[in-house]
Motif scaffolding. Structure first.
Motif, short mmCIF file in Angstrom:
data_model
loop_
_atom_site.label_atom_id
_atom_site.label_comp_id
_atom_site.label_asym_id
_atom_site.label_seq_id
_atom_site.Cartn_x
_atom_site.Cartn_y
_atom_site.Cartn_z
N GLU A 14 39.54 18.79 -0.82
CA GLU A 14 38.30 19.53 -0.58
C GLU A 14 37.80 20.18 -1.88
O GLU A 14 36.59 20.15 -2.17
CB GLU A 14 38.56 20.61 0.49
CG GLU A 14 37.28 21.26 0.99
CD GLU A 14 37.53 22.24 2.12
OE1 GLU A 14 36.55 22.68 2.73
OE2 GLU A 14 38.70 22.58 2.39
N LEU A 15 38.73 20.75 -2.64
CA LEU A 15 38.34 21.35 -3.92
C LEU A 15 37.77 20.31 -4.87
O LEU A 15 36.77 20.56 -5.58
CB LEU A 15 39.56 22.03 -4.57
CG LEU A 15 40.14 23.25 -3.85
CD1 LEU A 15 41.44 23.69 -4.51
CD2 LEU A 15 39.13 24.41 -3.86
N LEU A 16 38.39 19.12 -4.89
CA LEU A 16 37.92 18.05 -5.77
C LEU A 16 36.56 17.51 -5.32
O LEU A 16 35.71 17.17 -6.16
CB LEU A 16 38.95 16.92 -5.81
CG LEU A 16 40.29 17.27 -6.49
CD1 LEU A 16 41.34 16.21 -6.19
CD2 LEU A 16 40.11 17.43 -8.00
N LEU A 17 36.35 17.44 -3.99
CA LEU A 17 35.04 16.99 -3.47
C LEU A 17 33.95 17.98 -3.87
O LEU A 17 32.82 17.58 -4.18
CB LEU A 17 35.10 16.85 -1.95
CG LEU A 17 35.87 15.64 -1.41
CD1 LEU A 17 36.09 15.77 0.10
CD2 LEU A 17 35.12 14.34 -1.70
N ASP A 18 34.28 19.28 -3.84
CA ASP A 18 33.30 20.30 -4.24
C ASP A 18 32.92 20.17 -5.71
O ASP A 18 31.81 20.54 -6.11
CB ASP A 18 33.86 21.71 -3.97
CG ASP A 18 33.97 22.00 -2.48
OD1 ASP A 18 33.31 21.29 -1.70
OD2 ASP A 18 34.73 22.93 -2.10
N ARG A 19 33.86 19.63 -6.50
CA ARG A 19 33.57 19.42 -7.93
C ARG A 19 32.74 18.16 -8.17
O ARG A 19 32.33 17.88 -9.30
CB ARG A 19 34.87 19.29 -8.71
CG ARG A 19 35.63 20.58 -8.88
CD ARG A 19 36.84 20.33 -9.76
NE ARG A 19 37.64 21.51 -9.98
CZ ARG A 19 38.72 21.55 -10.74
NH1 ARG A 19 39.13 20.42 -11.34
NH2 ARG A 19 39.41 22.65 -10.90
N GLY A 20 32.54 17.35 -7.12
CA GLY A 20 31.70 16.17 -7.24
C GLY A 20 32.45 14.87 -7.39
O GLY A 20 31.84 13.82 -7.66
N LEU A 21 33.77 14.88 -7.20
CA LEU A 21 34.53 13.63 -7.30
C LEU A 21 34.30 12.80 -6.04
O LEU A 21 34.21 13.33 -4.93
CB LEU A 21 36.04 13.93 -7.43
CG LEU A 21 36.58 13.96 -8.87
CD1 LEU A 21 36.12 15.23 -9.57
CD2 LEU A 21 38.10 13.88 -8.87
N HIS A 22 34.22 11.48 -6.22
CA HIS A 22 34.04 10.58 -5.09
C HIS A 22 35.36 10.45 -4.31
O HIS A 22 36.44 10.40 -4.93
CB HIS A 22 33.60 9.19 -5.60
CG HIS A 22 33.10 8.30 -4.51
ND1 HIS A 22 33.96 7.54 -3.73
CD2 HIS A 22 31.84 8.06 -4.07
CE1 HIS A 22 33.23 6.86 -2.86
NE2 HIS A 22 31.95 7.16 -3.04
N ARG A 24 36.78 8.01 -2.99
CA ARG A 24 37.58 6.84 -3.38
C ARG A 24 38.40 7.13 -4.63
O ARG A 24 39.56 6.71 -4.74
CB ARG A 24 36.64 5.65 -3.62
CG ARG A 24 37.36 4.32 -3.85
CD ARG A 24 38.20 3.98 -2.63
NE ARG A 24 39.06 2.86 -2.89
CZ ARG A 24 38.77 1.60 -2.52
NH1 ARG A 24 37.65 1.34 -1.89
NH2 ARG A 24 39.62 0.63 -2.77
N ARG A 25 37.81 7.86 -5.58
CA ARG A 25 38.54 8.20 -6.81
C ARG A 25 39.69 9.16 -6.51
O ARG A 25 40.76 9.09 -7.11
CB ARG A 25 37.59 8.81 -7.85
CG ARG A 25 36.43 7.93 -8.29
CD ARG A 25 36.90 6.57 -8.82
NE ARG A 25 37.71 6.67 -10.00
CZ ARG A 25 37.25 6.65 -11.24
NH1 ARG A 25 35.95 6.51 -11.47
NH2 ARG A 25 38.07 6.71 -12.28
N ILE A 26 39.44 10.08 -5.58
CA ILE A 26 40.50 11.03 -5.17
C ILE A 26 41.66 10.26 -4.53
O ILE A 26 42.84 10.49 -4.84
CB ILE A 26 39.95 12.09 -4.19
CG1 ILE A 26 38.86 12.93 -4.87
CG2 ILE A 26 41.08 13.00 -3.68
CD1 ILE A 26 38.12 13.86 -3.91
N SER A 27 41.33 9.29 -3.64
CA SER A 27 42.36 8.48 -2.97
C SER A 27 43.19 7.71 -3.98
O SER A 27 44.42 7.66 -3.89
CB SER A 27 41.71 7.49 -1.99
OG SER A 27 41.06 8.16 -0.96
N ASP A 28 42.50 7.11 -4.96
CA ASP A 28 43.21 6.33 -5.99
C ASP A 28 44.14 7.23 -6.81
O ASP A 28 45.27 6.85 -7.13
CB ASP A 28 42.20 5.63 -6.93
CG ASP A 28 41.45 4.52 -6.22
OD1 ASP A 28 41.90 4.12 -5.12
OD2 ASP A 28 40.41 4.06 -6.74
N GLY A 29 43.64 8.44 -7.13
CA GLY A 29 44.46 9.37 -7.90
C GLY A 29 45.69 9.82 -7.13
O GLY A 29 46.80 9.89 -7.68
#
Length: 433
Positions: A14-22, A24-29
């Motif tokens: 959720e924090l990463l989504l608020d920063r604008g990360l997609h 799919r990129r979060i899942s890959d990470g």
């Protein structure tokens, strides 16, 4: 562990989504970080040695598993039962364990400490007649799937009995059928009859007179287990009875509980003792079901250890070591994935912090101290001293978890979070009203 880890990963996502990360990129990470963590667990794992005669290491792992369950009052007893049950059915050469051979039965009205492991089968049945022998030594049992009753015509029929002589003839014919059935069972050498179907009072009385104890209405699954344990062949017709098809058991006894009419049948020392039964006692049905679930968890963990004898150490030690490894790897990664990997590393901190807080310690202080010591001493076994034992080395405290179980926790939590991140939007039914 899976739920706590998945919740922590979703918070980081959720924090990463608020920063604008997609997403799919979060899942890959997260996927990359999970692989790094699993590889690191492989590198810090230890192998434990055990055998049929030396099961102390397995008992310690079972104790760790059961320490957070309802059975903590008799932890040693329950972990001993779980390990002995697995070792009874395990094939150590092939590293294979068939959990279907371990049956769990429960009976309310006793203490948890009365639970026991029976090397054989426990049936929720009783000897069919009060006058029959309740304790049979060196039992030779025949397992029947045919009913103790006269054959019935396949077509529609009516029998008119209008005189006493006809009734007598009918009764005599029926008696002959029963006597012949009992004789066939006795002639094959059996001293115990296990029947899948019921039989009426007349057949029951004749069996008692012939000195042949019998058990009726035994279910199909129980019959199969009994056949495996005793080495018997299931017989579908009386004419097929033979000494070679009998099963053997060292002792068959009917056990009654207290002043109640509750009775159960213990079939022990079977010729093929691969099948065992864990007989659970407790104050009520809810406690018994909870104990069964706890023991099942321990059985699965010990089974995993028989299949793969590598272990890691608990108390948050493994998670902290993985956190340091993922953070180090994230510093080498260029691009957006490094933020997701750091998020995964931060999520790993939740478990040691929760352990510390639940033990009455300061979560932040404990975690910071453990991390600093793991880096300085290069010792991945340092975890939270929940029991205030005076040492943070989990190997000395004997807090052990299976490598397989720990890796599964991380992988399952990661997969759940990846699935949730794929959801673009939630359509609520209230939105259309």
């Amino acid at each position: 562990g899976v739920v706590v880890m998945a919740g922590a990963l979703l918070e980081q996502a959720e924090l990463l989504l608020d920063r604008g990360l997609h997403p799919r990129r979060i899942s890959d990470g997260f996927e990359t970080a999970c692989k790094v963590a699993c590889d690191h667990l492989d590198s810090i794992s230890d192998e434990i040695k055990f055998s049929k005669d030396d099961i102390s290491a397995l008992v310690e792992v079972a104790r760790t598993t059961l320490s957070s369950k309802i059975v903590t009052r008799c932890l040693d007893h329950m972990s001993d039962i779980a390990v002995k049950a697995i070792m009874a059915v395990a094939d150590l050469e092939r590293k294979d364990v068939n959990l279907d051979l371990i049956k769990m039965e429960g009976r309310a009205g006793g203490q948890m400490e009365d639970s026991q492991l029976v090397y054989g089968i426990v049936l929720d049945k009783e000897i069919s007649h009060p006058g029959m022998d309740k304790d049979i030594k060196d039992a030779k049992m025949c397992i029947l799937t045919c009913p103790f009753e006269p054959p019935k015509p396949k077509t529609k029929h009516t029998i008119t009995v209008d005189t006493a002589e006809k009734f007598e003839a009918l009764h005599k014919q029926e008696q002959e059928y029963f006597v012949e059935m009992v004789k066939q069972v006795k002639d094959c050498g059996a001293n115990l009859a296990i029947c899948q179907w019921g039989f009426d009072d007349e057949a029951n009385h004749l069996l008692m007179q012939a000195g042949l104890p019998a058990v009726r209405w035994v279910g199909g699954v129980e019959i199969e287990l009994l056949a495996i344990a005793s080495g018997a062949r299931i017989v579908p017709r009386f004419s097929e009875l033979a000494a070679a098809k009998l099963g053997s058991a060292g002792r068959v006894r009917e056990v009654s509980f207290g002043t109640t009419k509750d009775r159960m049948l213990f079939i022990e020392d079977c010729s093929n003792s691969k099948a065992v039964t864990i007989f659970v006692r407790g104050g009520n049905k809810m406690i018994i079901e909870e104990i069964k679930r706890s023991i099942h968890d321990a059985l699965c963990i010990v089974r995993n250890l028989v299949q793969d004898n590598r272990v890691v150490y608990g108390g948050g030690a493994a998670e902290t070591a993985c956190n340091l490894a993922v953070m180090e790897k994230a510093n080498e990664v260029t691009g957006i994935d490094q933020y997701a990997m750091r998020g995964f590393a931060d999520a790993l901190d939740v478990i040691p912090m929760a352990l510390a807080e639940n033990s009455g310690l300061s979560g932040i202080d404990s975690l910071a101290s453990i991390k600093q010591r793991q880096v300085a001493e290069k010792n991945p076994r340092l975890g939270v001293d929940c029991k205030q034992a005076g040492t943070n080395d989990m190997r000395e405290q004997r807090v052990i978890e299976t490598l397989h179980g720990k890796k599964q926790q991380l992988m399952l939590a990661t997969q759940v979070v990846k699935m949730i991140l794929k959801i673009d939007d939630v359509i609520a039914p209230d939105a259309y009203q």
